[in-house]
Scaffold this active site. Structure first.
Site, PDB file in Angstrom:
ATOM      1  CD  GLN A 152       0.709   6.607 -14.653  1.00 48.02           C
ATOM      2  OE1 GLN A 152       0.974   7.215 -13.666  1.00 48.02           O
ATOM      3  NE2 GLN A 152       1.524   5.054 -14.705  1.00 48.02           N
ATOM      4  CE1 TYR A 181       7.184   5.707  -0.593  1.00 50.53           C
ATOM      5  CE2 TYR A 181       7.102   3.632  -2.003  1.00 50.53           C
ATOM      6  CZ  TYR A 181       6.403   4.651  -1.810  1.00 50.53           C
ATOM      7  OH  TYR A 181       5.589   4.684  -2.364  1.00 50.53           O
ATOM      8  CG  ASP A 205       8.483   1.080  -8.159  1.00 43.85           C
ATOM      9  OD1 ASP A 205       8.706   0.769  -7.909  1.00 43.85           O
ATOM     10  OD2 ASP A 205       7.684   2.344  -7.959  1.00 43.85           O
ATOM     11  CD  GLU A 224       2.087  -0.750 -13.659  1.00 44.17           C
ATOM     12  OE1 GLU A 224       2.255  -0.329 -12.150  1.00 44.17           O
ATOM     13  OE2 GLU A 224       1.481  -0.190 -13.470  1.00 44.17           O
ATOM     14  CG  ASP A 259      -8.074  -2.301 -13.670  1.00 45.56           C
ATOM     15  OD1 ASP A 259      -8.191  -2.165 -12.259  1.00 45.56           O
ATOM     16  OD2 ASP A 259      -9.210  -1.777 -14.293  1.00 45.56           O
ATOM     17  CB  CYS A 260      -4.702  -4.281  -9.653  1.00 50.13           C
ATOM     18  SG  CYS A 260      -5.658  -2.558  -8.872  1.00 50.13           S
ATOM     19  CG  ASP A 280       3.578  -0.107  -4.844  1.00 45.33           C
ATOM     20  OD1 ASP A 280       3.419   1.575  -4.121  1.00 45.33           O
ATOM     21  OD2 ASP A 280       4.873   0.016  -5.089  1.00 45.33           O
ATOM     22  CD  GLU A 356       6.245  15.554   1.676  1.00 48.98           C
ATOM     23  OE1 GLU A 356       6.242  15.729   3.194  1.00 48.98           O
ATOM     24  OE2 GLU A 356       6.356  15.881   1.313  1.00 48.98           O
TER      25      GLU A 356
END
Lengths: 366, 366
Positions: A152, A181, A205, A224, A259-260, A280, A356
């Site tokens: 990404q 959050y 994160d 992750e 890869d989870c 997550d 939001e």
């Protein structure tokens, strides 16, 4: 380097814009008023069609360019665009544009009018969508970090009020302002993590891991895929992730880069079980049908996650903006398809950097 | 009835846009790509200048109109505008526009690109500025009430997530979601209002009065000039004001419709004193100098308010968005000019319907 685009729109009586002659008259009134502010205004081009009304280009020395459209249904749109050199005053100030809107609404006898705050273009990216595709302008003043990983596009931007913000593929992910959050995702206060075994899917994160460790769990394993996200967050988001991404492994937790789904399969084969699994990962897609790669991925995650959960375990995950009722409903339908059956509750919180309210799910075996 | 305007901007290498020939080449690449999406695209008009670069109008059947500017500094702006009839699918979907941005950025070899979420025009007003003039798009679906009083334009709009919102002269005032605003203004929990005498200047939405009465004050007098604001809020904002605007007067409070400065003068003449005075009037203006009508008004309010305060009384008021450092500083400088001297503390809160953090002041005699 930036251009400014200021948009105005006016709703006129549609009986005054129905034919070409009427639209020409409206255009003339408009041009007269604009000339008070742009004295050297020239009409460069115009076109007309019975179906699509009037369109014109006006400009002042080819610098400030103004386009006008008058639709036969009574809508008039006016776009003012010019280049704004660093440190220079804008051609139309905030108050100036407000005044112009008021004068034009009056002269055009508009039913209603609106002026959008000036849009800044070519500068640092600052406009991002809410989950229901509304425009949000962030007070971003700096790109702190930008890289493309194999998975990404990773950006860390600095917002004056929200602190450093992580964006993945140009979508808001988490910011320094967003403890709420993580706390709502983990249901802080309502769940007891002491002595529990926990698996985090994603969570690059580091904020969730960091907060969970404060609650004395027995062990947390975090899966992750993106090494680069963790490096970036470790460096620029330590306010929300502490040093958990720096250390990677202690007696209390382990971060596995991979890869989870592969690791979930491995855990299933080993018979390893958890009290809590956190989803997550990617947000719920905003689509009308539960199809495509992302939905397949969500289903795969569900199926594997519930196989590593203890009978009284919980699967906790984020949903989407609470206005995205269609996407949320599809997500819930996927949950309802699971066997053995599951049931769920939801929590919600206004997330500062999302601007939001966001919905979160708590899923258990029925 | 609405038009959609979708804005894209790309930052190109400035060595590729410095002369007319280069800009023509860029325009050609752009046009080729746009033709994939708009097969009947026609070039209607273009102009060039050494100082202001290239500008062109493209359109498809005079319906979708696209304007392009290529500035010699490397910035390219692209505006796509079309009329969107009710219930019809947009010409460019959210995802379609995202894909177009990515393709164009690639083909134009852009350093960076951004696509703004589609702007809806001619529909219900939904764009309002933050205190630092950023654009905010509200999920407004209905104008509930609209009127012009002798003092201001009064609107109550319904937002899907914030509930009913009061706007005065097209600026956000308070919404059903904003209990935090009132609680931060009154420092709930930190101040003890029991048995106290209180004066509210303004406060026409009734929320402050409603919340104060829950704290058992001895008496509250509220001085509001605009009868119509109170009628509108009584009808459409009862979630935040209860029935205080309906009753107008009980043993515990009285609402006086009139100019608060006149009544403050009357109170001064009578020697009437309060434990708390609330300034719930106009926002602090965003200006560089403390001049003009509004600043005069702020100074007048200060001077009179402190004359009706008991020696240990407090003057509580809202400030402005916490990013408006210049305006806030000017406000504080006005406080510093007061004699007898005063000192102040501040509180702040993220106000949902403002979509930003707001600062509040607590002022006492030094």
């Amino acid at each position: 380097m930036a251009a400014q685009t200021i948009l105005f729109d006016f709703t006129l009586d549609k009986d005054k814009t129905g034919d070409e002659k009427q639209r020409q008259d409206v255009a003339k009134i408009l041009r007269n008023e604009l000339e008070h502010i742009f004295p050297q205004l020239e009409l460069a081009y115009c076109m007309e069609s019975p179906e699509n009304g009037y369109f014109a280009v006006l400009h002042e020395n080819k610098d400030t360019v103004i386009t006008v459209r008058i639709f036969q249904h009574g809508l008039l749109t006016l776009n003012v665009e010019y280049f704004l050199p660093e440190g220079k005053e804008p051609v139309l100030s905030f108050e100036g544009a407000m005044r112009l809107e008021k004068v034009l609404a009056l002269k055009l006898k508009a039913v209603k009018g609106q002026k959008l705050p000036a849009l800044k273009r070519g500068d640092v990216a600052r406009y991002f969508p809410s989950s229901d595709e509304r425009i949000i302008e962030y007070d971003i003043d700096k790109v702190v970090y930008e890289a493309r990983s194999p998975f990404q596009k990773i950006q860390i931007m600095h917002s004056k009020t929200l602190g450093n913000m992580l964006l993945l593929d140009e979508l808001q992910n988490i910011a320094e302002s967003d403890l709420i959050y993580t706390e709502t995702l983990m249901c802080r206060g309502a769940e007891n993590y002491e002595g529990k075994e926990i698996c985090i899917l994603g969570g690059g994160d580091g904020a969730l891991l960091y907060e969970l460790l404060k609650e004395n769990p027995k062990h947390v394993v975090m899966l992750e895929i993106d090494e680069l996200v963790m490096q970036a967050c470790n460096k620029y988001l330590s306010v929300i992730c502490g040093d958990v991404l720096e250390k990677r492994k202690t007696d209390q937790y382990e971060i596995i880069v991979g890869d989870c789904v592969d690791y979930l399969k491995k855990f299933i084969a080993e018979g390893r079980k958890f009290d809590y699994v956190f989803g997550d990962l990617t947000d719920i897609p905003i689509t009308d049908t539960p199809e495509g790669e992302t939905w397949d991925f969500i289903r795969t995650i569900f199926e594997h996650s519930f196989q590593v959960l203890k009978p009284d375990g919980k699967y906790l995950t984020h949903g989407n903006g609470s206005t995205c009722t269609v996407g949320l409903r599809l997500f819930e339908e996927q949950l309802e398809l699971l066997r053995p059956k599951v049931k769920f509750t939801t929590t919600k919180a206004f997330v500062p950097s999302f601007m939001e309210e966001w919905l979160f799910y708590q899923v258990t075996f029925a």
